[in-house]
Motif scaffolding. Structure first.
Motif, PDB file in Angstrom:
ATOM      1  N   UNK A 122      16.068 -40.525  -7.653  1.00  0.00           N
ATOM      2  CA  UNK A 122      16.439 -39.132  -7.894  1.00  0.00           C
ATOM      3  C   UNK A 122      14.496 -38.936  -7.126  1.00  0.00           C
ATOM      4  N   UNK A 123      13.618 -39.436  -7.746  1.00  0.00           N
ATOM      5  CA  UNK A 123      12.747 -39.425  -7.332  1.00  0.00           C
ATOM      6  C   UNK A 123      12.249 -39.563  -6.472  1.00  0.00           C
ATOM      7  N   UNK A 124      12.667 -41.215  -5.060  1.00  0.00           N
ATOM      8  CA  UNK A 124      12.454 -41.533  -4.338  1.00  0.00           C
ATOM      9  C   UNK A 124      13.256 -40.607  -3.055  1.00  0.00           C
ATOM     10  N   UNK A 125      14.444 -40.317  -3.717  1.00  0.00           N
ATOM     11  CA  UNK A 125      16.280 -38.822  -2.481  1.00  0.00           C
ATOM     12  C   UNK A 125      14.883 -37.990  -2.306  1.00  0.00           C
ATOM     13  N   UNK A 126      14.280 -37.734  -3.303  1.00  0.00           N
ATOM     14  CA  UNK A 126      13.560 -35.780  -3.294  1.00  0.00           C
ATOM     15  C   UNK A 126      12.450 -36.024  -2.668  1.00  0.00           C
ATOM     16  N   UNK A 127      11.539 -37.190  -2.492  1.00  0.00           N
ATOM     17  CA  UNK A 127      10.054 -37.499  -1.800  1.00  0.00           C
ATOM     18  C   UNK A 127       9.234 -37.254  -3.316  1.00  0.00           C
ATOM     19  N   UNK A 128       9.760 -37.460  -4.349  1.00  0.00           N
ATOM     20  CA  UNK A 128       8.589 -37.680  -5.186  1.00  0.00           C
ATOM     21  C   UNK A 128       7.807 -38.229  -5.806  1.00  0.00           C
ATOM     22  N   UNK A 129       8.076 -39.392  -5.496  1.00  0.00           N
ATOM     23  CA  UNK A 129       7.744 -41.107  -4.856  1.00  0.00           C
ATOM     24  C   UNK A 129       7.276 -41.587  -3.959  1.00  0.00           C
ATOM     25  N   UNK A 130       5.757 -42.305  -3.437  1.00  0.00           N
ATOM     26  CA  UNK A 130       5.367 -42.838  -2.010  1.00  0.00           C
ATOM     27  C   UNK A 130       6.353 -44.474  -2.629  1.00  0.00           C
ATOM     28  N   UNK A 131       6.437 -45.267  -1.611  1.00  0.00           N
ATOM     29  CA  UNK A 131       6.323 -46.541  -2.096  1.00  0.00           C
ATOM     30  C   UNK A 131       4.930 -47.118  -3.025  1.00  0.00           C
ATOM     31  N   UNK A 132       4.410 -46.991  -2.233  1.00  0.00           N
ATOM     32  CA  UNK A 132       2.604 -47.387  -2.836  1.00  0.00           C
ATOM     33  C   UNK A 132       2.514 -47.135  -4.285  1.00  0.00           C
ATOM     34  N   UNK A 133       3.085 -45.455  -4.965  1.00  0.00           N
ATOM     35  CA  UNK A 133       2.584 -45.512  -5.676  1.00  0.00           C
ATOM     36  C   UNK A 133       3.685 -46.235  -6.690  1.00  0.00           C
ATOM     37  N   UNK A 134       4.380 -46.325  -6.923  1.00  0.00           N
ATOM     38  CA  UNK A 134       5.785 -47.302  -7.355  1.00  0.00           C
ATOM     39  C   UNK A 134       5.396 -48.473  -7.466  1.00  0.00           C
ATOM     40  N   UNK A 135       5.174 -49.681  -6.951  1.00  0.00           N
ATOM     41  CA  UNK A 135       4.261 -50.449  -6.928  1.00  0.00           C
ATOM     42  C   UNK A 135       3.022 -50.409  -7.450  1.00  0.00           C
ATOM     43  N   UNK A 136       2.348 -49.615  -7.186  1.00  0.00           N
ATOM     44  CA  UNK A 136       1.055 -49.551  -8.100  1.00  0.00           C
ATOM     45  C   UNK A 136       1.613 -49.338  -9.680  1.00  0.00           C
ATOM     46  N   UNK A 137       2.475 -48.337 -10.315  1.00  0.00           N
ATOM     47  CA  UNK A 137       2.231 -48.157 -11.306  1.00  0.00           C
ATOM     48  C   UNK A 137       3.219 -49.367 -12.237  1.00  0.00           C
ATOM     49  N   UNK A 138       3.885 -50.003 -11.130  1.00  0.00           N
ATOM     50  CA  UNK A 138       5.143 -51.244 -11.511  1.00  0.00           C
ATOM     51  C   UNK A 138       4.247 -52.269 -11.865  1.00  0.00           C
ATOM     52  N   UNK A 139       2.967 -52.578 -11.734  1.00  0.00           N
ATOM     53  CA  UNK A 139       2.309 -53.489 -11.463  1.00  0.00           C
ATOM     54  C   UNK A 139       1.191 -53.516 -12.666  1.00  0.00           C
ATOM     55  N   UNK A 140       0.718 -51.933 -12.792  1.00  0.00           N
ATOM     56  CA  UNK A 140       0.158 -51.768 -14.280  1.00  0.00           C
ATOM     57  C   UNK A 140       1.116 -51.938 -15.220  1.00  0.00           C
ATOM     58  N   UNK A 141       2.524 -51.724 -15.107  1.00  0.00           N
ATOM     59  CA  UNK A 141       2.574 -51.487 -16.543  1.00  0.00           C
ATOM     60  C   UNK A 141       3.509 -52.777 -16.638  1.00  0.00           C
ATOM     61  N   UNK A 142       3.122 -53.783 -15.847  1.00  0.00           N
ATOM     62  CA  UNK A 142       3.497 -55.211 -15.423  1.00  0.00           C
ATOM     63  C   UNK A 142       5.560 -55.717 -15.043  1.00  0.00           C
ATOM     64  N   UNK A 143       5.578 -54.489 -14.587  1.00  0.00           N
ATOM     65  CA  UNK A 143       7.669 -55.216 -14.357  1.00  0.00           C
ATOM     66  C   UNK A 143       7.425 -54.726 -12.997  1.00  0.00           C
ATOM     67  N   UNK A 144       6.337 -55.108 -12.152  1.00  0.00           N
ATOM     68  CA  UNK A 144       6.278 -55.577 -10.723  1.00  0.00           C
ATOM     69  C   UNK A 144       8.045 -56.753 -10.409  1.00  0.00           C
ATOM     70  N   UNK A 145       8.467 -57.616 -11.174  1.00  0.00           N
ATOM     71  CA  UNK A 145       8.984 -58.045 -10.701  1.00  0.00           C
ATOM     72  C   UNK A 145      10.987 -57.585 -11.027  1.00  0.00           C
ATOM     73  N   UNK A 146      10.944 -57.185 -12.276  1.00  0.00           N
ATOM     74  CA  UNK A 146      11.687 -55.705 -12.870  1.00  0.00           C
ATOM     75  C   UNK A 146      12.072 -55.135 -11.566  1.00  0.00           C
ATOM     76  N   UNK A 147      11.317 -54.657 -11.340  1.00  0.00           N
ATOM     77  CA  UNK A 147      11.369 -53.848  -9.792  1.00  0.00           C
ATOM     78  C   UNK A 147      11.802 -53.777  -8.752  1.00  0.00           C
ATOM     79  N   UNK A 148      11.173 -54.607  -8.859  1.00  0.00           N
ATOM     80  CA  UNK A 148      11.197 -55.167  -7.250  1.00  0.00           C
ATOM     81  C   UNK A 148      12.784 -55.417  -6.410  1.00  0.00           C
ATOM     82  N   UNK A 149      13.543 -55.876  -6.965  1.00  0.00           N
ATOM     83  CA  UNK A 149      14.659 -55.594  -6.105  1.00  0.00           C
ATOM     84  C   UNK A 149      15.568 -54.170  -5.866  1.00  0.00           C
TER      85      UNK A 149
END
Length: 200
Positions: free
Chosen positions: A167-194
């Motif tokens: 929903x956040x991607x469809x509604x353009x509420x988040x950018x890919x850079x932002x999602x990757x940034x917080x994925x790294x901070x929360x240490x879930x990059x590998x989980x979110x990658x696919x």
């Protein structure tokens, strides 16, 4: 009681929506005014140390205001943050709050809370301050909340994390850079990658 101070207290309560003893003390007014106005039926004691005006016009976010005022240094997170950002159809019964991993567990009995312990950058990053009912309320921004949903997927369910991402991607509420940034901070990059790669 001084009638001018009574009026000042009532005006403060109406302007802020929620009034605490320290709010009065900052104005040089004794906290006893709160107890006396409650006895007179002019204020409602909605919780320990929290008073609201009798004719208060509460917003849909009132429970967030009350919860964060009762639990100091807390940040609205996960399901409650999703609800605030209008990303989910979930209406959580509990208020989800993040507190620092070394903080004491709050002994709040009047409001149902779900406490999540965080530390370091995962606790400190992505915080927004919103004025709700005249009070500052700290809430994680949407991309941080999405990453948190994946981090705590065992608590809330992977389906909710995926819904939040879609929903956040469809509604353009988040950018890919932002999602990757917080994925790294929360240490879930590998989980979110696919899931992130499937969006592009």
């Amino acid at each position: 009681m001084s009638q001018s101070k009574v009026q000042q207290v009532l005006d403060l309560a109406r302007a802020a929506g929620v009034l605490r003893p320290r709010d009065l003390e900052a104005q040089g007014i004794h906290r006893e005014y709160l107890r006396r106005l409650e006895r007179q039926g002019l204020l409602i004691r909605s919780g320990r140390g929290i008073y609201t005006p009798l004719d208060a016009d509460f917003t849909e976010h009132h429970s967030l205001v009350e919860a964060t005022q009762r639990v100091s240094h807390s940040i609205v997170c996960l399901l409650s943050a999703l609800r605030f950002h209008e990303i989910t159809t979930q209406a959580p019964f509990e208020i989800w709050l993040a507190i620092h991993g070394k903080a004491h567990t709050p002994r709040e009995k009047l409001i149902p809370l779900h406490i999540v312990y965080m530390s370091g950058n995962a606790f400190e990053s992505g915080i927004e301050t919103h004025q709700l009912e005249g009070m500052p309320v700290q809430i994680y921004n949407l991309p941080k909340t999405v990453a948190d949903c994946f981090k705590y997927r065992n608590k809330i369910g992977l389906d909710i994390a995926l819904e939040a991402l879609r929903e956040s991607w469809r509604d353009r509420r988040c950018t890919m850079d932002e999602l990757w940034h917080y994925a790294k901070i929360c240490r879930v990059s590998n989980v979110m990658r696919p899931y992130l790669e499937s969006l592009t």
